[in-house]
Scaffold this motif. Structure first.
Motif, PDB file in Angstrom:
ATOM      1  N   ILE A   1      48.994  36.861  50.635  1.00  0.00           N
ATOM      2  CA  ILE A   1      49.899  36.183  49.705  1.00  0.00           C
ATOM      3  C   ILE A   1      49.461  36.583  48.291  1.00  0.00           C
ATOM      4  N   MET A   2      50.406  37.062  47.483  1.00  0.00           N
ATOM      5  CA  MET A   2      50.063  37.440  46.112  1.00  0.00           C
ATOM      6  C   MET A   2      49.703  36.189  45.307  1.00  0.00           C
ATOM      7  N   ILE A   3      48.706  36.315  44.467  1.00  0.00           N
ATOM      8  CA  ILE A   3      48.314  35.202  43.590  1.00  0.00           C
ATOM      9  C   ILE A   3      48.848  35.493  42.191  1.00  0.00           C
ATOM     10  N   ASP A   4      49.572  34.515  41.643  1.00  0.00           N
ATOM     11  CA  ASP A   4      50.156  34.663  40.311  1.00  0.00           C
ATOM     12  C   ASP A   4      49.348  33.820  39.318  1.00  0.00           C
ATOM     13  N   LEU A   5      48.902  34.467  38.238  1.00  0.00           N
ATOM     14  CA  LEU A   5      48.041  33.777  37.276  1.00  0.00           C
ATOM     15  C   LEU A   5      48.784  33.240  36.052  1.00  0.00           C
ATOM     16  N   SER A   6      50.118  33.373  36.035  1.00  0.00           N
ATOM     17  CA  SER A   6      50.866  32.748  34.939  1.00  0.00           C
ATOM     18  C   SER A   6      50.628  31.239  34.973  1.00  0.00           C
ATOM     19  N   HIS A   7      50.539  30.629  33.822  1.00  0.00           N
ATOM     20  CA  HIS A   7      50.347  29.178  33.668  1.00  0.00           C
ATOM     21  C   HIS A   7      48.901  28.713  33.890  1.00  0.00           C
ATOM     22  N   LEU A   8      48.074  29.545  34.501  1.00  0.00           N
ATOM     23  CA  LEU A   8      46.693  29.129  34.733  1.00  0.00           C
ATOM     24  C   LEU A   8      45.916  29.235  33.412  1.00  0.00           C
ATOM     25  N   ASN A   9      44.968  28.330  33.201  1.00  0.00           N
ATOM     26  CA  ASN A   9      44.195  28.432  31.959  1.00  0.00           C
ATOM     27  C   ASN A   9      43.169  29.575  32.063  1.00  0.00           C
ATOM     28  N   GLU A  10      42.503  29.842  30.939  1.00  0.00           N
ATOM     29  CA  GLU A  10      41.696  31.063  30.903  1.00  0.00           C
ATOM     30  C   GLU A  10      40.468  30.990  31.814  1.00  0.00           C
ATOM     31  N   LYS A  11      39.844  29.829  31.904  1.00  0.00           N
ATOM     32  CA  LYS A  11      38.667  29.739  32.791  1.00  0.00           C
ATOM     33  C   LYS A  11      39.075  29.995  34.244  1.00  0.00           C
ATOM     34  N   GLY A  12      40.214  29.444  34.621  1.00  0.00           N
ATOM     35  CA  GLY A  12      40.734  29.692  35.972  1.00  0.00           C
ATOM     36  C   GLY A  12      41.013  31.168  36.180  1.00  0.00           C
ATOM     37  N   PHE A  13      41.593  31.792  35.168  1.00  0.00           N
ATOM     38  CA  PHE A  13      41.903  33.235  35.234  1.00  0.00           C
ATOM     39  C   PHE A  13      40.637  34.028  35.553  1.00  0.00           C
ATOM     40  N   TRP A  14      39.552  33.723  34.817  1.00  0.00           N
ATOM     41  CA  TRP A  14      38.331  34.524  35.012  1.00  0.00           C
ATOM     42  C   TRP A  14      37.699  34.261  36.369  1.00  0.00           C
ATOM     43  N   GLU A  15      37.877  33.048  36.882  1.00  0.00           N
ATOM     44  CA  GLU A  15      37.344  32.785  38.230  1.00  0.00           C
ATOM     45  C   GLU A  15      38.096  33.585  39.273  1.00  0.00           C
ATOM     46  N   VAL A  16      39.430  33.613  39.137  1.00  0.00           N
ATOM     47  CA  VAL A  16      40.214  34.416  40.090  1.00  0.00           C
ATOM     48  C   VAL A  16      39.816  35.888  39.958  1.00  0.00           C
ATOM     49  N   ALA A  17      39.620  36.335  38.711  1.00  0.00           N
ATOM     50  CA  ALA A  17      39.246  37.737  38.500  1.00  0.00           C
ATOM     51  C   ALA A  17      37.958  38.087  39.245  1.00  0.00           C
ATOM     52  N   SER A  18      37.023  37.141  39.302  1.00  0.00           N
ATOM     53  CA  SER A  18      35.776  37.479  39.979  1.00  0.00           C
ATOM     54  C   SER A  18      35.846  37.250  41.491  1.00  0.00           C
ATOM     55  N   LEU A  19      36.778  36.390  41.947  1.00  0.00           N
ATOM     56  CA  LEU A  19      36.834  36.064  43.379  1.00  0.00           C
ATOM     57  C   LEU A  19      37.792  36.929  44.178  1.00  0.00           C
ATOM     58  N   SER A  20      38.903  37.339  43.552  1.00  0.00           N
ATOM     59  CA  SER A  20      40.013  37.914  44.329  1.00  0.00           C
ATOM     60  C   SER A  20      39.790  39.388  44.650  1.00  0.00           C
ATOM     61  N   ASP A  21      40.215  39.781  45.838  1.00  0.00           N
ATOM     62  CA  ASP A  21      40.172  41.198  46.239  1.00  0.00           C
ATOM     63  C   ASP A  21      41.425  41.940  45.796  1.00  0.00           C
ATOM     64  N   ALA A  22      42.434  41.194  45.374  1.00  0.00           N
ATOM     65  CA  ALA A  22      43.746  41.797  45.101  1.00  0.00           C
ATOM     66  C   ALA A  22      43.887  42.114  43.609  1.00  0.00           C
ATOM     67  N   PRO A  23      44.860  42.959  43.247  1.00  0.00           N
ATOM     68  CA  PRO A  23      45.127  43.186  41.821  1.00  0.00           C
ATOM     69  C   PRO A  23      45.470  41.860  41.131  1.00  0.00           C
ATOM     70  N   LEU A  24      45.073  41.724  39.874  1.00  0.00           N
ATOM     71  CA  LEU A  24      45.413  40.508  39.115  1.00  0.00           C
ATOM     72  C   LEU A  24      46.856  40.627  38.631  1.00  0.00           C
ATOM     73  N   VAL A  25      47.651  39.601  38.929  1.00  0.00           N
ATOM     74  CA  VAL A  25      49.072  39.648  38.590  1.00  0.00           C
ATOM     75  C   VAL A  25      49.457  38.412  37.785  1.00  0.00           C
ATOM     76  N   VAL A  26      50.122  38.656  36.679  1.00  0.00           N
ATOM     77  CA  VAL A  26      50.648  37.576  35.853  1.00  0.00           C
ATOM     78  C   VAL A  26      52.153  37.821  35.787  1.00  0.00           C
ATOM     79  N   THR A  27      52.930  36.993  36.484  1.00  0.00           N
ATOM     80  CA  THR A  27      54.341  37.341  36.692  1.00  0.00           C
ATOM     81  C   THR A  27      55.221  37.119  35.471  1.00  0.00           C
ATOM     82  N   HIS A  28      54.878  36.142  34.615  1.00  0.00           N
ATOM     83  CA  HIS A  28      55.777  35.865  33.483  1.00  0.00           C
ATOM     84  C   HIS A  28      55.015  35.271  32.304  1.00  0.00           C
ATOM     85  N   SER A  29      54.378  36.172  31.551  1.00  0.00           N
ATOM     86  CA  SER A  29      53.662  35.785  30.332  1.00  0.00           C
ATOM     87  C   SER A  29      53.863  36.892  29.306  1.00  0.00           C
TER      88      SER A  29
END
Ligand code: ZN
Length: 385
Positions: A234-262
């Motif tokens: 399942i693709m993870i979308d980082l739009s609307h997430l705050n910056e600390k959350g963004f960096w956690e996903v960046a370090s945890l996720s195996d998938a490309p980082l995707v921000v669908t609407h920012s």
């Protein structure tokens, strides 16, 4: 546009009515024929909140909202992420304007209130049902896609593709026990949060001017959600997430980082936009940013002014291209969920944006990348399970 390109006109008869259709396979070496995959719309919410004629609102051309099937076909909309968003529960004092007009109201976007699990699940179940009804009624003109092959087939045949997306994971059990069921139902994209807090993390409130660094990072459930989405595909979308959350996903996720609407924070310092460091992390992961057309995220002054020119969207595209490369930018309109530039109007205005990009120097091949090829690449990586 229709007359100019001479696409065949036709009619499709469905259970309830006869609807006009007008798209056949297209030669995308002509720029005006390039089909677009769009990172975000709130059309399901608009239809869901209409008290009657939900299907008609989608199948009949009108000037209400931003997307219906005729306008989508006309504008070269090949498909997109159809968000299922759970609006805040309105108190009894709120006039039910959205129920009668089919338009969302500001009460829907109340960031201060969370939504209870059972209400969120009921709402999402209803929206999944609505999406299925649309697909059934469309008799092949509109399809929910589950794989890149299915999405590609839609681009080839001219059918409009819908990617099922949850915007804010409120309906997902914190122990993730129903995530696989949603996947089975067709879910292929999850935005961990909308601009409010939930069991998984903290969305960034709408502020201007503001850094996106507001509030704490993901919860334990949020970190588990990232891993489970990776595993299920399942693709993870980082739009609307705050910056600390963004960096956690960046370090945890195996998938490309995707921000669908920012958008780009350096051009419009709204809390919903991405800093240069975030853009670089997206590039490092081979990810993608869908540029939001909401005027308040485009304009340097952050004003909610529809007199914003289409060239402001071009500027955000240019910035991302120059900073991190053309393979990391796409569109994420936010149709039916935000204020569009008046000169773009609605989904039928996509060709104006494509022309503006062409005029500013993008080649046919580059426009294809922005319009859909980048999405295909990122989804191919994200949907692997
Ligand atoms: Zn949104």
């Amino acid at each position: 546009m229709i007359d100019g390109t001479g696409w065949p006109l036709g009619k499709v008869s469905t259970v309830n009515a006869t609807y006009q259709i007008f798209r056949n396979p297209r030669d995308m070496d002509k720029t005006e024929n390039i089909l677009i995959i769009d990172g975000h719309n709130d059309t399901l919410l608009r239809l869901y909140q209409a008290d009657s004629n939900k299907l008609n609102l989608f199948f009949k051309r009108s000037d209400q909202g931003h997307i219906d099937l005729p306008r989508a076909l006309e504008g070269g909309f090949g498909g997109g992420f159809f968000a299922m968003f759970v609006p805040a529960i309105k108190d009894h004092s709120t006039p039910p304007a959205s129920q009668t007009s089919g338009q969302t109201t500001t009460a829907d976007w109340d960031t201060s209130r969370g939504v209870p699990l059972d209400y969120a699940q009921k709402t999402i179940a209803n929206m999944i049902e609505l999406l299925r009804e649309l697909e059934e009624e469309a008799a092949g003109e509109f399809k929910v896609v589950h794989t890149v092959e299915e999405l590609d087939a839609c681009l080839s045949s001219g059918a409009v593709a819908a990617i099922m997306h949850i915007e804010g994971a409120e309906a997902i059990e914190p122990d993730l026990s129903n995530l696989a069921e949603y996947y089975e139902a067709g879910l292929r994209s999850v935005g961990i949060t909308w601009s409010r807090s939930n069991a998984f993390g903290h969305g960034v409130p709408f502020e201007y001017p503001s850094s996106p660094d507001i509030g704490p990072g993901l919860t334990k459930a949020g970190r588990n959600l990232v891993k489970s989405c990776n595993q299920l595909g399942i693709m993870i979308d980082l739009s609307h997430l705050n910056e600390k959350g963004f960096w956690e996903v960046a370090s945890l996720s195996d998938a490309p980082l995707v921000v669908t609407h920012s958008g780009v924070h350096a051009l419009c310092p709204a809390s919903r936009n991405l800093t240069d460091k975030q853009l670089e992390a997206i590039a490092d992961s081979d990810g993608l940013v869908g540029i939001n057309f909401h005027v308040g995220f485009l304009r340097a002054d952050g004003k909610n002014d529809p007199e914003t020119p289409i060239s402001d969207i071009v500027q955000h595209v240019d910035y991302v291209v120059e900073k991190i490369g053309i393979e990391h930018v796409a569109f994420g309109s936010d149709f039916d969920g935000a204020t569009m530039p008046k000169s773009l109007g609605d989904v039928s205005g996509f060709p104006k944006l494509m022309s503006a990009l062409e005029e500013s120097g993008y080649s046919n091949q580059e426009l294809k990348q922005i319009a859909h090829e980048n999405w295909l690449r990122v989804l191919r990586e994200s949907w692997i399970s």
